[in-house]
Design an enzyme around this catalytic site. Structure first.
Site, PDB file in Angstrom:
ATOM      1  N   ASP A   1      11.547  46.171   9.873  1.00  0.00           N
ATOM      2  CA  ASP A   1      11.908  46.995   8.978  1.00  0.00           C
ATOM      3  C   ASP A   1      12.596  46.056   7.986  1.00  0.00           C
ATOM      4  O   ASP A   1      13.287  45.222   8.302  1.00  0.00           O
ATOM      5  CB  ASP A   1      12.577  48.334   9.368  1.00  0.00           C
TER       6      ASP A   1
ATOM      7  N   ARG B   1      14.325  64.007   1.439  1.00  0.00           N
ATOM      8  CA  ARG B   1      14.893  62.478   1.654  1.00  0.00           C
ATOM      9  C   ARG B   1      16.075  62.508   1.211  1.00  0.00           C
ATOM     10  O   ARG B   1      16.476  62.446   0.036  1.00  0.00           O
ATOM     11  CB  ARG B   1      13.942  61.653   0.875  1.00  0.00           C
TER      12      ARG B   1
ATOM     13  N   CYS C   1       6.969  49.938   8.459  1.00  0.00           N
ATOM     14  CA  CYS C   1       6.984  51.251   7.529  1.00  0.00           C
ATOM     15  C   CYS C   1       6.652  50.821   6.112  1.00  0.00           C
ATOM     16  O   CYS C   1       6.275  52.009   5.435  1.00  0.00           O
ATOM     17  CB  CYS C   1       8.335  52.067   7.798  1.00  0.00           C
TER      18      CYS C   1
ATOM     19  N   HIS D   1      13.724  58.893  10.581  1.00  0.00           N
ATOM     20  CA  HIS D   1      12.662  58.783   9.886  1.00  0.00           C
ATOM     21  C   HIS D   1      11.488  59.409  10.750  1.00  0.00           C
ATOM     22  O   HIS D   1      10.567  58.570  10.906  1.00  0.00           O
ATOM     23  CB  HIS D   1      12.416  57.437   9.460  1.00  0.00           C
TER      24      HIS D   1
ATOM     25  N   GLN E   1       7.699  59.107   9.699  1.00  0.00           N
ATOM     26  CA  GLN E   1       7.282  57.548   9.645  1.00  0.00           C
ATOM     27  C   GLN E   1       6.836  57.231  11.201  1.00  0.00           C
ATOM     28  O   GLN E   1       5.749  56.838  11.796  1.00  0.00           O
ATOM     29  CB  GLN E   1       8.233  56.621   9.342  1.00  0.00           C
TER      30      GLN E   1
ATOM     31  N   ARG F   1       0.522  58.193   7.301  1.00  0.00           N
ATOM     32  CA  ARG F   1       1.695  59.264   6.952  1.00  0.00           C
ATOM     33  C   ARG F   1       0.957  60.616   6.627  1.00  0.00           C
ATOM     34  O   ARG F   1       1.562  61.653   6.962  1.00  0.00           O
ATOM     35  CB  ARG F   1       2.372  58.615   6.063  1.00  0.00           C
TER      36      ARG F   1
HETATM   37  N1  NVA Z   1      15.109  51.694   6.948  1.00  0.00           N
HETATM   38  C1  NVA Z   1      14.552  51.894   5.430  1.00  0.00           C
HETATM   39  C2  NVA Z   1      13.288  52.707   5.478  1.00  0.00           C
HETATM   40  C3  NVA Z   1      12.564  52.783   4.039  1.00  0.00           C
HETATM   41  C4  NVA Z   1      11.033  53.539   4.271  1.00  0.00           C
HETATM   42  C5  NVA Z   1      15.361  52.596   4.445  1.00  0.00           C
HETATM   43  O1  NVA Z   1      16.089  53.614   4.878  1.00  0.00           O
HETATM   44  O2  NVA Z   1      15.665  52.182   3.254  1.00  0.00           O
HETATM   45  N1   CP Z   2       7.698  54.120   4.718  1.00  0.00           N
HETATM   46  C1   CP Z   2       8.210  55.069   3.605  1.00  0.00           C
HETATM   47  O1   CP Z   2       8.771  56.051   4.000  1.00  0.00           O
HETATM   48  O2   CP Z   2       8.081  54.424   2.433  1.00  0.00           O
HETATM   49  P1   CP Z   2       8.607  55.126   1.072  1.00  0.00           P
HETATM   50  O3   CP Z   2      10.262  54.727   1.234  1.00  0.00           O
HETATM   51  O4   CP Z   2       7.739  54.446   0.074  1.00  0.00           O
HETATM   52  O5   CP Z   2       8.369  56.628   1.070  1.00  0.00           O
END
Ligand code: NVA
Ligand code: CP
Length: 314
Positions: A225, A106, A265, A133, A136, A293
């Site tokens: 989101d 990540r 998500c 992502h 997800q 997930r």
């Molecule tokens: N769009 C959000 C998703 C978090 C799971 C982010 O990138 O923070």
């Molecule tokens: N939806 C998701 O990726 O959640 P986290 O940021 O908690 O991993």
């Protein structure tokens, strides 16, 4: 000659037939999990997880999932590793991929995970970047199919930011044959190049709506989101103003199909991108979505390491 390593860096990395396999395999893996049946297909394999941004679901789902497959996990963060002290990503990739069998990352820019993959000896999975992502959306599509059957031909409404989730939904729509309605405030639109399968915007299959209520009309799934994604915190106040009309509420759900689902998500901010009434209401499937997930990622890790498995899928 050994075949090239398969990575999962964006949704466009797999074909529709690979998704059909993965979704069926995930259903089998989920059934076995619910029945407390062992499924140790990755005995003695090690997953390295690198988090350069925060996480709850991604961390737990990959970690629990890998143990359930008979493997083990190494957890790294940028602050707790030499990545935070500027060790080059290429060197990190070379070292980690000599000691583990698969890596989940990540991070911020997509270019960073692509660079890691270029220097990795083992498969690399995108656990979220600024641009995409894919794990997800894989879980979201699995969840839709569980509740409503095939997603091909259906309509998904994306309400809010033109972010990593929106780009990935757009790629999935083009690959799996559903319609995507996107409504974002002006200045926060989806980037056509990132959203396209071909990387140049040439296969655009989604439609932009200025009005979020119009985007929800007739939708089989309404999804949203956070207004401010990780890494964009400095824009938070400006975004709160710009996104005020992009809160998924009962009026939006009322114009969608009567059996429309709601997904997010997570993490969610009730009263910002969604009302408590909607996310905690009967059309919301966010807890199934979060759980799934783990099941889809178990199928994904197995596929990247072992390829297609023969077996019962019904
Ligand atoms: N769009 C959000 C998703 C978090 C799971 C982010 O990138 O923070
Ligand atoms: N939806 C998701 O990726 O959640 P986290 O940021 O908690 O991993």
């Amino acid at each position: 000659m050994t075949p090239p390593i398969k990575h999962y860096l964006q949704f466009a990395d797999f074909r529709a037939d690979e998704y059909a396999y993965l979704l069926a395999r995930a259903a089998l893996i989920k059934r076995k999990f619910k029945a407390y049946e062992k499924h140790h297909t990755l005995n003695d394999r090690t997953l390295a997880m690198i988090f350069e941004k925060a996480s709850t679901r991604t961390r737990v789902s990959f970690e629990a999932g890998m143990y359930q497959l008979g493997g083990s996990v190494v957890h790294l963060t940028s602050e707790g590793s030499q990545l935070g002290r500027s060790e080059p990503i290429e060197d990190t990739a070379r070292v980690i991929s000599r000691m583990t069998d698969i890596v989940m990352i990540r991070t911020f820019e997509q270019a960073r995970i692509e660079r890691f993959a270029e220097f990795s000896r083992v498969p690399v999975i995108n656990g979220l970047t600024n641009e995409y992502h894919p794990c997800q959306i894989l879980a979201d599509i699995f969840t839709f199919i569980e509740h409503r059957g095939p997603i091909a031909g259906k309509t998904v409404a994306w309400i809010g930011d033109g972010n990593n989730m929106a780009n990935t939904w757009a790629q999935a729509a083009a690959l799996l044959g559903f319609t995507l309605h996107v409504s974002t405030p002006r200045g926060y639109e989806v980037d056509s190049q990132l959203a396209a399968l071909d990387g140049n915007g040439g296969d655009k299959t989604w439609r932009h709506f200025a009005d979020p209520v119009a985007a929800c009309a007739g939708a089989d799934l309404v999804t949203t989101d956070v207004w401010t994604s990780m890494g964009y915190e400095a824009e938070n106040e400006a975004r709160k103003k710009a996104f005020a009309s992009w809160c998924v509420d009962a009026d939006m759900m009322a114009v969608a199909r009567p059996d429309a689902l709601f997904m997010h998500c997570l993490p969610a901010h009730r009263g910002e991108e969604v009302t408590a009434e909607v996310i905690d209401g009967p059309q919301s499937v966010v807890w199934d979505e979060a759980e799934n997930r783990m099941h889809v990622q178990k199928a994904l890790m197995e596929y990247l390491l072992l390829g297609r498995q023969a077996g019962e899928f019904a």
